[in-house]
Each structure stands twice: as C-alpha cells, then as structure tokens.
Scaffold this active site. Sequence first.
Site, PDB file in Angstrom:
ATOM      1  N   SER A 124       0.666  -0.958  -0.051  1.00 20.76           N
ATOM      2  CA  SER A 124      -0.520  -0.024  -0.186  1.00 20.76           C
ATOM      3  C   SER A 124       0.881   0.664  -0.043  1.00 20.76           C
ATOM      4  CB  SER A 124      -0.977   0.060   0.932  1.00 20.76           C
ATOM      5  OG  SER A 124      -1.503   0.979   1.037  1.00 20.76           O
ATOM      6  N   THR A 125       0.510   2.083   0.818  1.00 16.28           N
ATOM      7  CA  THR A 125       1.894   2.753   1.434  1.00 16.28           C
ATOM      8  C   THR A 125       2.697   3.757   0.922  1.00 16.28           C
ATOM      9  OG1 THR A 125       0.122   4.343   2.944  1.00 16.28           O
ATOM     10  CG2 THR A 125       2.211   5.209   2.326  1.00 16.28           C
ATOM     11  N   HIS A 151      -3.310  -1.119  -3.338  1.00 17.68           N
ATOM     12  CA  HIS A 151      -4.259  -0.548  -3.188  1.00 17.68           C
ATOM     13  C   HIS A 151      -4.223   1.345  -3.284  1.00 17.68           C
ATOM     14  CE1 HIS A 151      -4.357  -1.604   1.210  1.00 17.68           C
ATOM     15  NE2 HIS A 151      -4.363  -3.038   0.896  1.00 17.68           N
ATOM     16  N   MET A 243       0.203   1.607   4.608  1.00 20.07           N
ATOM     17  CA  MET A 243      -0.645   1.972   6.161  1.00 20.07           C
ATOM     18  C   MET A 243      -1.441   0.463   6.617  1.00 20.07           C
ATOM     19  SD  MET A 243      -2.870   4.904   6.916  1.00 20.07           S
ATOM     20  CE  MET A 243      -1.520   5.607   5.235  1.00 20.07           C
ATOM     21  N   ASP A 246      -3.610  -4.577   5.962  1.00 24.61           N
ATOM     22  CA  ASP A 246      -4.295  -5.912   4.980  1.00 24.61           C
ATOM     23  C   ASP A 246      -3.607  -6.486   4.701  1.00 24.61           C
ATOM     24  OD1 ASP A 246      -6.286  -7.053   2.885  1.00 24.61           O
ATOM     25  OD2 ASP A 246      -4.993  -4.920   1.543  1.00 24.61           O
TER      26      ASP A 246
END
Length: 301
Positions: A124-125, A151, A243, A246
């Site tokens: 993600s991030t 994401h 972040m 998940d």
Amino acid sequence: MEKARALKPDVITMDYEMPMMDGVTAVRQIMAENPTPILMFSSLTYEGARTTLDALDAGAVDFLPKNFSEVSSNSAALKAKLHQKLAQIARKTAATQTPMVKPVDVPKVANIKGQIRLVVIGASTGGPLAVTEVVRNLPANFPLPVILVLHMPENFTRAFAERLDKQSRVKVKEATDNDLLVPGTVLLAPGGKQTILHPVNKQTISVIDGDDRVNYKPCVDITLASAAKAQGAGLLGVIMTGMGSDGRDGARLVKQQRGHIWTQDEDSCVIYGMPQAVVREGLSDRVCKLAELSRLLSTEL
C-alpha cells in the site's frame, strides 16, 4: 521550494498543475536540495495517474487521489484520509529519531526451492516505488506467475501496469477476468475490483466487484485467501510497505494451508504497518530487505 529550504517540514503535499513550475519538477528539485517526504494529491484520472507515477519516480513517497465529486460532496471524509496519510508519513520520519521497538523473533528460514507455484505480493503506502524495484529486477526467465495487489484506484492500476511493463524484463499487465497464471507474467489486481483465483480452474484469475463492506478494492487479504485455498503449500505471499493491516488475515490462511509468507523489513518500508501486523502475529517466515527481494525471489524459489 523556498519554504522547503526555510521551514524543513516533516511532510509536503504536492499538486501537479501550478503556475510557473509543475509538481513533478518541484518534487525532483526538492528531493535534490532538501529531501523531504512528499505526498502527491492529484486528480483521479488516467492522465492524473500517469503524472502521479512520474512524481513517484521523482521521489514522492505516496499519493492520494483527488476525486472532485468527493471534494464537493464529502470533503470531510477526504480531509480525514489526507490527515491520516500525513500523520503516518510524519510518524515514519519521527521514528528515525526515536529508539527502535524490540523486533519480534522470526523463525529460521526454511528451504522452499522448487515448492512454490505462485507468488502474491501485497503493498500500500510506498508500494509503487518498492514494487517497481522488485519487479523490474526480476529476470526475463522468472519461472513463476505473480499476482500483485496494490491499494490503487482503477486508472492508477492501469497506468502503473503499463509503465511497469515498459521498465521490466518480465511481462506486466492489469489483470482481467479469466486471465491465466503464466510463468514470468505479473498480473496487477485492478483498482475498484477484487482479484481471486477461480474456485474450480485454479490456474485462472477471476476479477469481481466484491463486497462494498471491504475497505480496500483490491484487498490483499481476499487475494491471499483465495490463493491459499487454491495453491496450498505452493503459495508464497510477500507483504510489503503499507498503512494498516491488510494482508495479516490472508497470511494466517496461507500458513494454515502450509503456504509461506515473507515480509519487507522495517528500515526499507515507507510505512511498516502491513508487514509489522504479519510479523507480530508470528506469521512471517522471512524478513527481507527491499534491495534483496528480487534476488531472493529469483534464486530461492
């Protein structure tokens, strides 16, 4: 650029369309003069996605898509997402100045060479840059199929797949319904959908709308869960920077089916949330430095 020199901020947000200088050029110059975590805040369009990816290449750490209908109709929710992103990125910066938390012990690495049939990578991030480093360093004869779950919204995954394909020796494409798992091909889960392995034909991808109650579309947990059921001990999941948590529940199902989980190490993550959630549950078989991941995938599977 002048404020970055004078104030030395913890985080900078950056748009693209501005007078005198575009945001990508500004990112490149700030990173050359005063390296600072920069969050791109740009439009939710295909061209906006391409520009954002240019900014990530220039050194921005992450992005937040700016959906103009959301700005007008639900600005409070967008504001909350922006605040959360900024706080997480700033916390990462501050963490480099504070004592490290004692790491959770990771078990001795098992030899899995020749056992793995599928690799699923989730991030993600900070994920676009990290994943780019891994995928573009895989050899052209990489012997396994890869599913990549980031994401990202729809236009961003399409633009990212096209860019990564041009940069890589393996083939990269945005996944579509009924795609086959092909050795040496990376399928990127499309934004706004869920990507799973077909419940009957286990070498085929299904792209579905999924449940609106799930926070992420695509969701790492959902892809890992379906892959664990289909591939069992032949699955390797790799949880990278991001972040939240998940990937943790999916990693648990992978381990229950005798599959394997690797995680990115804290030092090379922009945000350690997703790998940390897996490590703290005792689900990681190996903690890997980002710079070593391509080599490990190429030599140890």
